[in-house]
Design an enzyme around this catalytic site. Structure first.
Site, PDB file in Angstrom:
ATOM      1  N   ASP A  67       7.305  21.612  92.527  1.00 49.22           N
ATOM      2  CA  ASP A  67       7.466  20.264  93.054  1.00 49.22           C
ATOM      3  C   ASP A  67       6.554  19.999  94.243  1.00 49.22           C
ATOM      4  O   ASP A  67       5.904  20.910  94.766  1.00 49.22           O
ATOM      5  CB  ASP A  67       8.937  20.006  93.424  1.00 49.22           C
ATOM      6  CG  ASP A  67       9.559  21.155  94.223  1.00 49.22           C
ATOM      7  OD1 ASP A  67       8.813  22.025  94.708  1.00 49.22           O
ATOM      8  OD2 ASP A  67      10.795  21.184  94.363  1.00 49.22           O
ATOM      9  N   HIS A 138      20.423  21.207  93.335  1.00 50.99           N
ATOM     10  CA  HIS A 138      19.127  20.886  92.730  1.00 50.99           C
ATOM     11  C   HIS A 138      18.295  22.138  92.498  1.00 50.99           C
ATOM     12  O   HIS A 138      18.389  23.118  93.229  1.00 50.99           O
ATOM     13  CB  HIS A 138      18.358  19.811  93.515  1.00 50.99           C
ATOM     14  CG  HIS A 138      17.783  20.221  94.831  1.00 50.99           C
ATOM     15  ND1 HIS A 138      17.989  19.516  95.995  1.00 50.99           N
ATOM     16  CD2 HIS A 138      16.977  21.247  95.190  1.00 50.99           C
ATOM     17  CE1 HIS A 138      17.347  20.087  96.982  1.00 50.99           C
ATOM     18  NE2 HIS A 138      16.719  21.149  96.533  1.00 50.99           N
ATOM     19  N   GLU A 143      17.472  16.358  91.214  1.00 49.15           N
ATOM     20  CA  GLU A 143      18.683  16.025  91.950  1.00 49.15           C
ATOM     21  C   GLU A 143      19.838  15.701  90.993  1.00 49.15           C
ATOM     22  O   GLU A 143      19.605  15.399  89.817  1.00 49.15           O
ATOM     23  CB  GLU A 143      18.423  14.806  92.845  1.00 49.15           C
ATOM     24  CG  GLU A 143      17.392  15.045  93.958  1.00 49.15           C
ATOM     25  CD  GLU A 143      17.947  15.851  95.141  1.00 49.15           C
ATOM     26  OE1 GLU A 143      18.865  16.679  94.949  1.00 49.15           O
ATOM     27  OE2 GLU A 143      17.445  15.653  96.267  1.00 49.15           O
TER      28      GLU A 143
HETATM   29  C1  GLP Z   1      13.731  22.449  98.490  1.00 48.36           C
HETATM   30  C2  GLP Z   1      12.889  22.750  97.250  1.00 48.36           C
HETATM   31  C3  GLP Z   1      13.640  23.597  96.267  1.00 48.36           C
HETATM   32  C4  GLP Z   1      14.306  24.751  96.963  1.00 48.36           C
HETATM   33  C5  GLP Z   1      15.324  24.225  97.930  1.00 48.36           C
HETATM   34  C6  GLP Z   1      16.118  25.302  98.648  1.00 48.36           C
HETATM   35  O1  GLP Z   1      14.438  21.272  98.403  1.00 48.36           O
HETATM   36  N1  GLP Z   1      12.403  21.583  96.597  1.00 48.36           N
HETATM   37  O2  GLP Z   1      12.771  24.028  95.240  1.00 48.36           O
HETATM   38  O3  GLP Z   1      14.918  25.599  96.031  1.00 48.36           O
HETATM   39  O4  GLP Z   1      14.625  23.449  98.882  1.00 48.36           O
HETATM   40  O5  GLP Z   1      15.441  25.715  99.771  1.00 48.36           O
HETATM   41  P1  GLP Z   1      15.828  26.921 100.680  1.00 48.36           P
HETATM   42  O6  GLP Z   1      15.329  28.132  99.970  1.00 48.36           O
HETATM   43  O7  GLP Z   1      15.072  26.684 101.960  1.00 48.36           O
HETATM   44  O8  GLP Z   1      17.283  26.889 100.854  1.00 48.36           O
END
Ligand code: GLP
Length: 236
Positions: A67, A138, A143
């Site tokens: 993404d 997500h 979402e």
């Molecule tokens: C973001 C990304 C996701 C990721 C999520 C969790 O929103 N788009 O791909 O999995 O955050 O992030 P974290 O690993 O910092 O909890």
């Protein structure tokens, strides 16, 4: 589903990097689906170390990221392209021309999504997809919604996602409200999936996603239908 609970973030990172390394060793020209967020950072550090020690060769690997924020150019420090360049690509011997991140500045994000799906298809799909999970369930930036969306598509971010990601920006107002994300089709067609989650704040959503019904309001729950998923969770 292979659900592994470990005690520390270090252990999670070592195990995750081991799985990614095994994939690269078994198929040197594999397609890796990669993720951003804070959770993969430890695994990326170990992969960089293995590469520096000559234990791992990324020269034939292609990567496709999940993404990107809408409106952020790859030179923006909070863009996911910048994140990948800084935290992984600049530290391993991958050919940067074979690293792909959807463009958040394309004038038509829906069209960019179609092109991204064609690219993944042209590569023969993803061998191993790394995923994190948001507190709202997500994956990528898929979402909660009334339906699972198959294609790579533009998306408006949930308030909880904006809150969670605000820590990376100087203020909450600076967090983009939209993004482009790989859809469920490319994710679910990946041959193997590795989802990593760290911290107490992920416990409830993991339970919902993997012990509850498959429900587009909990996007990660779709992974229950995939034949080869490993989840690694560390509460600490
Ligand atoms: C973001 C990304 C996701 C990721 C999520 C969790 O929103 N788009 O791909 O999995 O955050 O992030 P974290 O690993 O910092 O909890």
């Amino acid at each position: 589903m292979n659900y592994v609970v470990v005690d520390t973030y270090e252990e999670l990172s070592k195990k995750a990097s081991g799985i990614i390394a095994a994939q690269v060793i078994m198929k040197p020209d594999c397609v890796l689906g990669l993720a951003t967020g804070s959770t993969p950072l430890g695994a990326y550090k170990y992969l960089a170390e293995m590469c520096a020690a000559g234990e791992l060769d990324f020269s034939e690997v292609t990567s496709v990221n999940l993404d990107e924020y809408a409106g952020l150019d790859g030179s923006h420090e909070q863009s996911y392209r910048y994140f990948m360049d800084t935290n992984l690509f600049s530290k391993i011997n991958i050919d940067r021309n074979k690293t792909f991140v959807p463009s958040g500045i394309a004038s038509d994000l829906a069209h960019e999504g179609e092109e991204y799906d064609k690219l993944i298809e042209g590569l023969g799909g993803i061998d191993l997809q790394l995923l994190g999970i948001g507190v709202d369930g997500h994956i990528g930036f898929n979402e909660p919604d009334r339906v699972f969306i198959a294609q790579t598509h533009p998306v408006n971010l949930d308030e909880s996602t904006i809150d969670a990601n605000a820590r990376f920006f100087s203020s909450r107002d600076d967090v983009p409200r939209a993004a482009i994300t790989m859809g469920m089709k490319s994710i679910m067609q990946a041959k193997k999936i590795l989802l990593i989650a760290n911290g107490q704040n992920k416990k409830a959503i993991l339970e919902k996603a993997f012990s509850g019904p498959v429900d587009p309001m909990v996007p990660a729950s779709i992974l229950q239908l995939h034949p080869d998923v490993t989840v690694i969770f560390s509460e600490n």
